[in-house]
Design a protein around this motif. Structure first.
Motif: not given
Length: 244
Positions: A69-83
């Motif tokens: 879940e932590s890894d998923t949240a980190t990946a999601q946060a990176r997507i939001e940053r890249d967006t």
């Protein structure tokens, strides 16, 4: 040794009471050992070991799930940053790089979510296993608690009977002349029986019919002679039932 016939007869009561004390003592020992209690104790120990192992599996699965879940949240946060960065990017190369990274992150999130589902399924199985073991352990411990209560009550009852037999034994022993009592105790300690009724030519201590030769020797003894049983070595008590 000489002893009045009526004193020798008292030895039969003494032997009966000694038999009662021995029997009740063995009963108390058997109750204290408690084979069924031992079985339940072993079962409880096994279940506690199984519970510890199953609980460890739950904790491991929970840690794996938290990591995913932590890894998923980190990946999601990176997507939001890249967006956000993509909205402000003007360089084609930067745009392509951000889009490629976002696509990779989405695949990563998909893999993580699949792994999360698998771990959650395992976690449900492990938690169910823990629940089953806890229920079985509770049942075994409840059975053991009940059995301990019943055992302790039975021990108390048997102990009371034994105490009464010991007290009665002391009262009867006080009626026996000291030298006769000493012989009785010595024979009982050595051979298991201190006194034996001769009944119909049979020694009740050994259950053996005496030979004609032995019976003839006993017939020749005076009523106040103390005679030992040739088979059990107990004091042979002669009465009207002896068949002499």
């Amino acid at each position: 040794m000489k002893a009045a016939p009526e004193d020798q007869v008292v030895l039969l009561d003494l032997q009966r009471l000694d038999n009662d004390v021995t029997r009740l003592t063995h009963r108390i020992t058997a109750l204290q050992k408690g084979d069924r209690l031992t079985e339940l104790g072993t079962a409880a120990a096994s279940l506690r070991a199984q519970l510890a192992a199953a609980t460890g599996q739950v904790e491991d699965a929970e840690r794996d799930l938290a990591r995913l879940e932590s890894d998923t949240a980190t990946a999601q946060a990176r997507i939001e940053r890249d967006t956000t960065m993509l909205q402000n990017a003007s360089n084609a190369k930067d745009v392509a790089g951000l889009q490629s990274e976002m696509e990779s992150l989405r695949r990563r999130i998909g893999d993580l979510e699949t792994a999360e589902l698998e771990v959650m399924e395992q976690l449900d199985v492990h938690r169910a296993r823990v629940g089953d073991i806890e229920a079985e352990l509770a049942r075994v411990e409840a059975d053991r608690t009940t059995l301990v209560g019943e055992r302790d009550a039975e021990i108390a009852r048997v102990q009371a009977d034994r105490d009464a037999a010991v007290q009665s034994r002391a009262s009867v022993a006080a009626k026996v002349p000291a030298d006769l009592l000493a012989l009785y105790d010595r024979q009982r300690d050595r051979y298991g029986f201190g006194a034996s009724l001769l009944q119909g030519g049979v020694s009740t201590a050994s259950g053996v019919t005496l030979t004609n030769s032995d019976l003839q020797t006993i017939r020749q003894a005076a009523p106040d002679d103390v005679v030992l049983c040739p088979d059990s070595d107990a004091i042979l008590v002669r009465t009207a039932e002896s068949g002499l």
